[in-house]
Design an enzyme around this catalytic site. Structure first.
Site, PDB file in Angstrom:
ATOM      1  N   LEU A 139      30.260  36.984  34.007  1.00 20.00           N
ATOM      2  CA  LEU A 139      31.665  36.681  34.270  1.00 20.00           C
ATOM      3  C   LEU A 139      32.033  36.826  35.731  1.00 20.00           C
ATOM      4  O   LEU A 139      32.939  36.156  36.218  1.00 20.00           O
ATOM      5  CB  LEU A 139      32.558  37.601  33.421  1.00 20.00           C
ATOM      6  CG  LEU A 139      32.408  37.484  31.903  1.00 20.00           C
ATOM      7  CD1 LEU A 139      33.284  38.515  31.202  1.00 20.00           C
ATOM      8  CD2 LEU A 139      32.764  36.074  31.431  1.00 20.00           C
ATOM      9  N   GLU A 141      30.650  38.847  39.822  1.00 15.91           N
ATOM     10  CA  GLU A 141      29.718  39.676  40.578  1.00 15.91           C
ATOM     11  C   GLU A 141      30.401  40.157  41.853  1.00 15.91           C
ATOM     12  O   GLU A 141      31.177  39.432  42.473  1.00 15.91           O
ATOM     13  CB  GLU A 141      28.461  38.878  40.926  1.00 15.91           C
ATOM     14  CG  GLU A 141      27.431  39.663  41.722  1.00 15.91           C
ATOM     15  CD  GLU A 141      26.156  38.881  41.984  1.00 15.91           C
ATOM     16  OE1 GLU A 141      25.372  39.304  42.853  1.00 15.91           O
ATOM     17  OE2 GLU A 141      25.946  37.838  41.322  1.00 15.91           O
ATOM     18  N   GLY A 142      30.130  41.392  42.222  1.00 18.32           N
ATOM     19  CA  GLY A 142      30.688  41.947  43.446  1.00 18.32           C
ATOM     20  C   GLY A 142      29.706  42.917  44.074  1.00 18.32           C
ATOM     21  O   GLY A 142      28.571  43.056  43.614  1.00 18.32           O
ATOM     22  N   THR A 143      30.157  43.596  45.124  1.00 19.27           N
ATOM     23  CA  THR A 143      29.272  44.555  45.783  1.00 19.27           C
ATOM     24  C   THR A 143      28.965  45.732  44.871  1.00 19.27           C
ATOM     25  O   THR A 143      27.928  46.372  45.001  1.00 19.27           O
ATOM     26  CB  THR A 143      29.936  45.088  47.070  1.00 19.27           C
ATOM     27  OG1 THR A 143      31.229  45.609  46.744  1.00 19.27           O
ATOM     28  CG2 THR A 143      30.100  43.976  48.101  1.00 19.27           C
ATOM     29  N   VAL A 147      29.859  41.880  36.135  1.00 24.91           N
ATOM     30  CA  VAL A 147      30.591  41.943  34.871  1.00 24.91           C
ATOM     31  C   VAL A 147      30.024  40.852  33.971  1.00 24.91           C
ATOM     32  O   VAL A 147      29.925  39.690  34.384  1.00 24.91           O
ATOM     33  CB  VAL A 147      32.102  41.731  35.077  1.00 24.91           C
ATOM     34  CG1 VAL A 147      32.829  41.788  33.731  1.00 24.91           C
ATOM     35  CG2 VAL A 147      32.665  42.779  36.026  1.00 24.91           C
ATOM     36  N   ASP A 259      44.182  48.020  45.816  1.00 20.82           N
ATOM     37  CA  ASP A 259      43.435  46.750  45.904  1.00 20.82           C
ATOM     38  C   ASP A 259      44.085  45.669  45.047  1.00 20.82           C
ATOM     39  O   ASP A 259      43.403  44.950  44.307  1.00 20.82           O
ATOM     40  CB  ASP A 259      41.972  46.962  45.508  1.00 20.82           C
ATOM     41  CG  ASP A 259      41.073  45.811  45.966  1.00 20.82           C
ATOM     42  OD1 ASP A 259      41.469  45.086  46.908  1.00 20.82           O
ATOM     43  OD2 ASP A 259      39.985  45.631  45.389  1.00 20.82           O
TER      44      ASP A 259
END
Length: 360
Positions: A139, A141-143, A147, A259
């Site tokens: 679903l 992607e991040g640092t 997910v 954030d």
């Protein structure tokens, strides 16, 4: 070597401990205990990290938790020897903890890539105690990690699983997020304040895994897929009202989200219908239901906690943060204003990556 087929698959765990464990298994096999083939050994005797129950209470004393405890059940007759050998290798290694009973996994654990991400494939199963999560799709992607959309095979429920990188700093940040989410759920068990609901959490071989209800696209992703055609005024009003309602609740809990951005506001359902836009002379998508949830509390900060010098994503960063004057809840309010502008006009209010230009 005659027992080479008994060596476990390559892992990033402590080599000395793994070599000791492999030696014990080889000796057990030589003595006639009968551990089977290497595949059988991996599937039935692989180390497990299921030494605790989730969710844990609020305000955890993390030093007392075996969040990553690969203590193995190598077989009833040799587990004591394995523990003693691990302790001899060096104090402080996870295997040095006292042995606890743990349910053996029925599938081989998934390894990591070079960046610490879980190197899964679609269809892989993440197993924790009695739960088995089949990975259906990625679903986001991040640092921090990824997910994934999963199905819990025992209940057939579809959920979202946030899998944190197997890296110390991200694992520590995930512990803080768990604490924030549990605090929120203690204050709002019914979820009426529109924060994304965490269902459970667990540790999977060094990866903190947070299980959430499955939601739709973010308001940013929907905007992007709609060629940045802005939302209608009524839709902006409804989304903004819900956002302010949720943020007000966080502030009453002595929390600052830090954030807030369109990527962290998710539709409950992003189903859409096609409408004709006479001004642009083309069809556009219109979301059917503008009910939203606020997510990503990984940077959320209590009033009494350390406040980092820089917070918020650049485009939604308040002036007091840029000027390093100190910040508190009002920096969230600034972000809300930037989000309102973007939803109504379809582009970012402050399109810059430079402090002086941003302030100008």
């Amino acid at each position: 070597a005659p027992n080479a087929h008994l060596q476990p698959p390559v892992s990033n765990r402590n080599n000395a401990v793994m070599e000791t464990a492999a030696s014990i298994i080889a000796n057990a096999h030589h003595s006639g205990i009968g551990l089977g083939t290497s595949t059988d050994w991996w599937n039935t005797n692989q180390m497990s990290s299921t030494s605790y129950a989730a969710p844990a209470p609020l305000q955890h004393d993390w030093s007392q938790k075996n969040l990553w405890n690969p203590a193995a059940s190598f077989g009833a007759s040799i587990v004591a020897n394995a523990t003693a050998a691990a302790q001899a290798v060096g104090a402080g290694h996870p295997l040095g903890h006292s042995a606890t009973s743990a349910q053996m996994p029925t599938v081989a654990p998934i390894g990591d890539d070079s960046d610490g991400h879980l190197a899964y494939k679609l269809g892989d199963v993440i197993e924790h105690e009695t739960q088995r999560f089949k990975i259906l799709a990625t679903l986001g992607e991040g640092t921090f990690g990824k997910v994934v959309k999963v199905k819990e095979l025992n209940s057939d429920k579809i959920m979202a699983l946030k899998v944190i990188k197997n890296v110390d700093k991200y694992r520590e940040a995930a512990k803080l997020e768990v604490n924030v989410l549990e605090k929120i759920q203690e204050k709002d068990p019914a979820g009426k304040h529109l924060c994304g609901k965490m269902l459970s959490w667990f540790n999977y071989f060094g990866h903190m895994c947070l299980v959430f209800e499955l939601l739709g696209l973010s308001v940013f992703d929907f905007l992007k897929e709609n060629n940045y055609h802005p939302y209608t005024l009524d839709q902006v009003r409804h989304i903004t009202y819900q956002l302010c309602y949720s943020v007000k609740f966080l502030h009453e809990c002595k929390l600052t989200h830090t954030d807030l951005k369109p990527e962290n506001i998710l539709f409950v359902s992003s189903d859409w219908e096609v409408c004709y836009n006479p001004k642009k002379r083309r069809d556009i998508r219109r979301v059917k239901n503008t009910e939203v949830r606020l997510i990503d509390f990984g940077s959320a900060t209590f009033d009494w906690e350390h406040h980092s010098k820089v917070v918020s994503t650049r485009h939604y960063r308040a002036p007091e943060v840029i000027l390093e004057l100190g910040w508190s809840q009002p920096c969230d309010v600034w972000s809300v204003g930037c989000i309102m502008f973007e939803l109504y006009l379809g582009f970012t209010l402050f399109q810059t990556h430079d402090n002086r230009e941003h302030l100008a």
